[in-house]
Design a protein around this motif. Sequence first.
Motif, short mmCIF file in Angstrom:
data_model
loop_
_atom_site.label_atom_id
_atom_site.label_comp_id
_atom_site.label_asym_id
_atom_site.label_seq_id
_atom_site.Cartn_x
_atom_site.Cartn_y
_atom_site.Cartn_z
N ARG A 1 -0.90 16.61 1.85
CA ARG A 1 -0.56 15.46 2.14
C ARG A 1 -1.14 14.56 0.97
O ARG A 1 -0.43 13.35 0.74
CB ARG A 1 -1.43 14.86 3.57
CG ARG A 1 -0.68 15.34 4.67
CD ARG A 1 -1.15 14.41 5.73
NE ARG A 1 -2.52 14.66 6.09
CZ ARG A 1 -3.09 15.36 7.10
NH1 ARG A 1 -2.41 16.21 7.73
NH2 ARG A 1 -4.41 15.68 7.13
N ALA A 2 -1.93 15.06 0.16
CA ALA A 2 -2.40 14.38 -0.91
C ALA A 2 -1.64 14.60 -2.30
O ALA A 2 -1.59 14.14 -3.23
CB ALA A 2 -3.62 14.72 -1.32
N ARG B 1 2.85 2.31 -5.00
CA ARG B 1 2.95 3.32 -6.06
C ARG B 1 4.38 2.92 -7.02
O ARG B 1 4.59 2.88 -8.16
CB ARG B 1 3.10 4.85 -5.78
CG ARG B 1 2.09 5.20 -5.25
CD ARG B 1 1.25 5.69 -6.41
NE ARG B 1 -0.15 6.45 -5.83
CZ ARG B 1 -1.30 6.63 -6.69
NH1 ARG B 1 -1.14 5.92 -7.75
NH2 ARG B 1 -2.28 7.27 -6.06
N ASP C 1 5.10 8.87 -6.82
CA ASP C 1 3.87 9.27 -6.14
C ASP C 1 3.26 10.27 -7.38
O ASP C 1 3.92 11.28 -7.56
CB ASP C 1 3.71 9.84 -4.89
CG ASP C 1 4.26 8.68 -3.92
OD1 ASP C 1 3.46 8.07 -3.20
OD2 ASP C 1 5.37 8.42 -4.02
N LYS D 1 -4.51 18.82 4.26
CA LYS D 1 -4.74 17.89 3.41
C LYS D 1 -4.43 17.75 1.98
O LYS D 1 -4.04 16.85 1.38
CB LYS D 1 -6.43 17.72 3.22
CG LYS D 1 -7.07 17.23 4.49
CD LYS D 1 -8.60 17.11 4.47
CE LYS D 1 -9.24 16.58 5.48
NZ LYS D 1 -9.19 15.04 5.82
N CYS E 1 14.70 1.76 -4.26
CA CYS E 1 14.54 2.68 -3.07
C CYS E 1 15.76 3.01 -2.48
O CYS E 1 16.23 4.24 -2.47
CB CYS E 1 13.57 2.31 -2.30
SG CYS E 1 11.75 1.90 -2.60
N PHE F 1 0.71 -1.35 0.12
CA PHE F 1 0.06 0.02 -0.02
C PHE F 1 0.84 1.21 -0.13
O PHE F 1 2.09 1.16 0.17
CB PHE F 1 -0.95 0.10 1.08
CG PHE F 1 -0.19 -0.17 2.52
CD1 PHE F 1 0.47 0.69 3.33
CD2 PHE F 1 -0.19 -1.60 3.17
CE1 PHE F 1 1.07 0.47 4.33
CE2 PHE F 1 0.50 -1.84 4.07
CZ PHE F 1 1.27 -0.82 4.74
N GLY F 2 0.13 2.08 -0.05
CA GLY F 2 1.06 3.68 0.14
C GLY F 2 2.02 3.68 -1.00
O GLY F 2 2.09 3.50 -2.13
N HIS F 3 3.22 4.28 -0.71
CA HIS F 3 4.23 4.53 -1.72
C HIS F 3 5.00 3.32 -2.06
O HIS F 3 5.09 3.29 -3.45
CB HIS F 3 5.49 5.18 -0.54
CG HIS F 3 6.65 5.77 -1.70
ND1 HIS F 3 6.68 6.60 -2.56
CD2 HIS F 3 8.01 5.18 -1.44
CE1 HIS F 3 7.77 6.69 -3.23
NE2 HIS F 3 8.64 5.60 -2.40
N TYR F 4 4.77 2.36 -1.36
CA TYR F 4 5.48 1.02 -1.86
C TYR F 4 4.43 0.72 -3.11
O TYR F 4 5.00 0.19 -4.09
CB TYR F 4 5.53 0.01 -0.98
CG TYR F 4 6.35 -1.16 -1.21
CD1 TYR F 4 7.78 -1.32 -0.84
CD2 TYR F 4 5.68 -2.33 -1.86
CE1 TYR F 4 8.24 -2.57 -1.24
CE2 TYR F 4 6.32 -3.27 -2.39
CZ TYR F 4 7.91 -3.39 -1.90
OH TYR F 4 8.47 -4.81 -2.33
#
Length: 431
Positions: free
Chosen positions: A376-377, A19, A326, A373, A317, A14-17
Motif C-alpha cells: 500500500r505504501a 501528489r 506517487d 502495508k 488525470c 490529500f493522497g494521490h491528488y
Amino acid sequence: MPTYQKVKGTMDVFGHYARVKEKVSNVLKAMAELYAYSPFETPMMESTDLFQRGSGETTDIVEKQMYTFLDKGGRSLTLRPEYTAGVARAIVENKLYATSDLPIKAYYEGPLFRYERPGLGRYRQFTQFGVECVGEDSAWLDAETLLLAVESLYFLGFRKVKAKINSLGGKASRDAYRKALVEYFRPHVDKMCQDCQRRIDTNPLRLLDCKVPGDKEIAKDAPSILDYLVDEDRERFEKVKAYLTMLGVDFEVDSGLVRGLDYYSGLVFEISIAGEKDYGAVLGGGHYDDLLGELGGPSLPGVGFAIGIERLIASYCDEGLDKDADPGLDVYLMPIGKEAFDAAFTLLVETRLNGYSAEMPAKEGKLNSYFKKAERAGARYALIFGDEELKAGKAQLKDLNKKEQIEIDLTDLEHELEKHIETEGEHDDHE
Ligand code: AMP
C-alpha cells in the motif's frame, strides 16, 4: 454533535491528488526557471482598492466575485481574486524596477478566491501558477511568454493544446473600437442583460464577454477589434504572430477574445486542452501597458499568464498522465520478533539518514500484514530480519517488483543499500 464541512467551492487536498498537484507544480516551476524566471510571493489579502482602483475595473471578477471584508481595524481587505495586480503592486511598492535588471521575471503559485457558482473546473478557492514579465516592451517577450505557456503544457505531457490569441491594441485602437462597439450594440442593448445595459457606457468591450446566451448571440456579429487596430498595433500583432510561427507554436486568432480583466492591452491569449471533458480555458494571459502606472509606479509594460491548477490536474488525470505521480517508498522494514522490532528503529533512522525513504510498522505484526502495508505504501524493497538474523548482523533485502531476495550485512547498511537499491531517480535514468 455538530458536523463540519468544507466551505462550498473549496476542496481538501490529500493522497494521490496532492501528489499530482506537487508534481505538476514542480514541472511548472522548473520550466519557469528554464526561462529565467524567479520565485515571487505576495500576500493572500490586499487592500480592496488595489483591485477596484477607483472603480476603474468593470469586470465580473471585481464587481461581483470578490471576498471583501472589513478587518478589526475597519480596513477593507480582499482575498486576492487574481495575481497580476498584487505582483504589480509589489514591484511598485518595493521599487523593483529601479533596483533590478529589466525585465523583472516573476513566477508564483498559490490560492485565489472568487465568489463564483461552483461547477466543473470552477471553484471559489482555486490555485493558479503564473508568470509576469515586467519592464520591457517587446514583441519577442510577448511571444516568449506564450511559448513558455505552451511548452509547459507540452512538457507536462499534453499534446492536444489549443492556443487562441487576439490583440486588444493600445489606447488609440481601443478608443476607436469602443466607439464602433457602442454604435453596434446601442440598438440591441434594451434586449440585453442589466450588466450589458450598464457596461455599454462604462466598458463596452465587456459586452463581448457576456455569458448570457441571448447576449452572446448578439455579440457574435459585433465588429472585430482587428479592424480597428492602428498601424503600430497591427504591426506589433503581426510581429508576435511571426515569432510564434517561427517558434512552432500552434495558434488560432480569435477576434472575440477579450479576457476577464480590464488591464490587458495588445496581445491576449487563452489555452484550452482538448479532452473528453470541457473544463474551459486552462490558462489565460496577455500584455498590459499601464498597470504599474495606474498603481503609482512608472509606466512600464508587462506580459504574463496564469494557469488554473485544478483544471490542469483534471485534464492531466483524464489523459492518464498522473500514473507516476506517487513516488512510493524505497524501503519497508519488516522486523520479526521483539528484539528485531526494537532494533528496527535504529535501522529505520539509519536508512533515512542515508537518503532512502523508509517506513516500518508502528506495531509488531505478522509478516503477511507487513507485506500488505509495504504494498500500500508503494515500497520497492523490503528489509526483513528476525531476532536470530539480527544477532548475526544479517537481513534479507527483497526487491518487491522483481521478487528477488539477497542477504545483506546489517553492520554495513550504508554500503549495502548503496550497492543494491535502485532509487526512483536512478530507475528513471535507465528508462
Ligand atoms: P483568469 O485569472 O480569469 O484569467 O483565469 C486564468 C485561469 O485560472 C483560467 O484559465 C482557469 O484555468 C483558472 N480559473 C479561473 N477561475 C477559476 C475558478 N473559479 N476555479 C478554478 N479555476 C479557475
